[in-house]
Design a protein around this motif. Structure first.
Motif, PDB file in Angstrom:
ATOM      1  N   LEU A 195       0.806  -1.215   0.000  1.00 49.40           N
ATOM      2  CA  LEU A 195       0.000   0.000   0.000  1.00 49.40           C
ATOM      3  C   LEU A 195       0.843   1.270   0.000  1.00 49.40           C
ATOM      4  O   LEU A 195       0.341   2.355  -0.325  1.00 49.40           O
ATOM      5  N   GLY A 196       2.109   1.150   0.369  1.00 50.42           N
ATOM      6  CA  GLY A 196       3.006   2.298   0.369  1.00 50.42           C
ATOM      7  C   GLY A 196       3.850   2.356  -0.884  1.00 50.42           C
ATOM      8  O   GLY A 196       3.518   1.771  -1.915  1.00 50.42           O
ATOM      9  N   ASP A 197       4.989   3.032  -0.785  1.00 45.13           N
ATOM     10  CA  ASP A 197       5.844   3.225  -1.963  1.00 45.13           C
ATOM     11  C   ASP A 197       7.249   2.695  -1.748  1.00 45.13           C
ATOM     12  O   ASP A 197       8.196   3.120  -2.405  1.00 45.13           O
ATOM     13  N   SER A 198       7.400   1.706  -0.830  1.00 46.65           N
ATOM     14  CA  SER A 198       8.746   1.219  -0.538  1.00 46.65           C
ATOM     15  C   SER A 198       9.329   0.391  -1.678  1.00 46.65           C
ATOM     16  O   SER A 198      10.555   0.341  -1.838  1.00 46.65           O
ATOM     17  N   VAL A 199       8.475  -0.277  -2.463  1.00 47.32           N
ATOM     18  CA  VAL A 199       8.992  -1.073  -3.583  1.00 47.32           C
ATOM     19  C   VAL A 199       8.265  -0.798  -4.885  1.00 47.32           C
ATOM     20  O   VAL A 199       8.762  -1.160  -5.960  1.00 47.32           O
TER      21      VAL A 199
END
Length: 458
Positions: A195-199
């Motif tokens: 849900l985030g932008d780490s990968v």
């Protein structure tokens, strides 16, 4: 000497460490796992394993891998993972798998969830008893089989996140503010990736993290959102931040609980009905599985949307078996386990959360209004009673309601002409009876609940 009958449950292995579950036990189970699969004519030359954030999980996983090596299998070690990440690996790679986690249990516990290739379930009636007996024989003999060390370590997180993004497109939804309580469990590892932008590229989501630090001692609260006490912090944070919704994951992040913008819990039955309508829009006329303690609203809404509702026993091995038998597109349990045909019929809290985010973000109403359309009845929630003789109490209740419509698919279910019903199930592991009641009104629910409890506890 370890007695595996005490820790091999209906669906998995679960016990306290190191007295019940230790490296010697894990190694024996690893050997037995490969041997039983191979004896059944199933592929077992290579398996995939992973573990949660508990301190005891890495050494248990390594011991299991050594046992699998001793049985002649190569091991793909995924390291840290949620349970549904392990199911992803088993499905995508078509390998048998083992996940080391005790899910929502306290810190002194650990466990093993095993599956066949393609994330197919293993329960007591489908191989787990054979694995237990084979492992017990190894432990009793004092033998420690050895084999060539063949363990390949590979990070599976990015592939898992990318796959989930192909199943639910969140890129075009309206911006949402989302509080996520990971409970110091594996949601703190997977949420930033999915849900985030780490990968992967960022989504229109403002994620407010709570307790994302991986800590198997659970310093903030138990990682069991089914207990209302464990979502109090999330409810307050949603209100404080003016968030659109809140998500809470259990310890191994295979279950997801939802609260609306007011901080009020959304019933897992309502989530089951909502996600079912989305899957039926994509796959018209499909079968939807629901367990027998979900709300009556679930089969009603499934039928109204052209689907085929099928009622099943409580428990993931039963749901998965029924999913596979009927080729169901989706299944839901009132315990907040959600199963998807697009995910190898396995349960994944993350994919359910993504469906909820999509459903909310594709329209303008707040979640409380959106969810209200899927909530038609008043439910008691599960009420546990300690009893000395489960069968005697069940017999007494059966006799008292002999004139009503009853069935014994899973415990005792009694239905009435006004739409009210109750179910009583005996715990497999404790001297408990579990009661669930639902009715068209709160007054009727309370009346029925109190009458049944008087029989159980009297």
């Amino acid at each position: 000497m370890s007695d595996l009958s005490k820790i091999v449950k209906a669906y998995d292995v679960r016990g306290t460490t190191p007295d019940q579950l230790n490296e010697a036990v894990a190694r024996a189970i690893g050997t037995a796992f490969v041997q039983v699969l191979r004896d059944n004519g199933e592929k077992a030359d290579k398996i995939v394993i992973a573990h949660d954030m508990r301190d005891s999980s890495p050494p248990l996983a390594d011991a299991f891998a050594a046992g699998a090596n001793a049985a002649g299998a190569e091991v793909l070690h995924g390291g840290l993972a949620s349970t549904d990440l392990l199911y992803y690996a088993s499905g995508a790679l078509d390998l048998p798998g083992a996940m080391f986690t005790a899910s929502h249990n306290p810190a002194q516990y650990n466990g093993i969830k095993m599956c066949r290739a393609g994330a197919a379930p293993i329960g007591q009636d489908s191989g787990l008893t054979d694995i237990r007996d084979r492992a017990q024989a190894l432990l009793d003999s004092g033998e420690t089989p050895t084999g060539e060390d063949r363990v390949d370590r590979h990070d599976l997180l990015a592939d898992y996140a990318a796959h989930l993004r192909t199943l639910v497109d969140l890129s075009g939804i309206r911006p949402l503010k989302v509080v996520v309580d990971a409970g110091n469990g594996m949601g703190g590892y997977t949420v930033p990736a999915v849900l985030g932008d780490s990968v992967l590229p960022a989504l229109p989501l403002d994620i407010i993290p709570m307790y994302f630090e991986l800590d198997g001692s659970f310093p903030n609260h138990e990682a069991n959102p089914l207990d209302p006490a464990n979502i109090v912090d999330l409810q307050q944070a949603v209100r404080d931040h003016g968030a659109d919704l809140g998500l809470a994951f259990d310890g191994d992040a295979d279950r997801c609980f939802v609260v609306d913008e007011r901080g009020e819990p959304v019933s897992p039955s309502a989530i089951t009905a909502l996600v079912a309508t989305r899957e039926l829009a994509k796959y018209p006329g499909s079968t939807i599985i629901h367990n027998l303690i979900t709300s009556s609203a679930v089969p009603e809404i499934v039928s109204e949307n052209g689907g085929q509702p099928v009622r099943a026993r409580v428990g993931h091995s039963f749901i998965k078996a029924e999913m596979a038998r009927t080729n169901a597109v989706f299944g839901g349990e009132h315990s907040a386990h959600y199963y998807f045909r697009d995910f190898w019929f396995a349960d994944t809290g993350m994919l359910a959360a993504m469906h909820m985010l999509a459903a909310l973000g594709e329209q303008d109403r707040p979640l409380s209004e959106l969810a209200h359309a899927y909530e038609r009845y008043v439910a008691s929630g599960e009420i546990n009673s300690t009893v000395d003789d489960q069968q005697a109490k069940l017999a007494a209740v059966t006799a008292a309601y002999a004139d009503a419509d009853t069935d014994e698919l899973d415990g005792l279910t009694v239905r009435f002409a006004d739409g009210a019903w109750f179910n009583i199930r005996a715990s497999n592991t404790e001297p408990l009876l579990r009661l669930n009641v639902e009715a068209p009104t709160g007054e009727r629910m309370s009346e029925l609940r109190d009458g049944v409890l008087a029989l159980i506890r009297g």
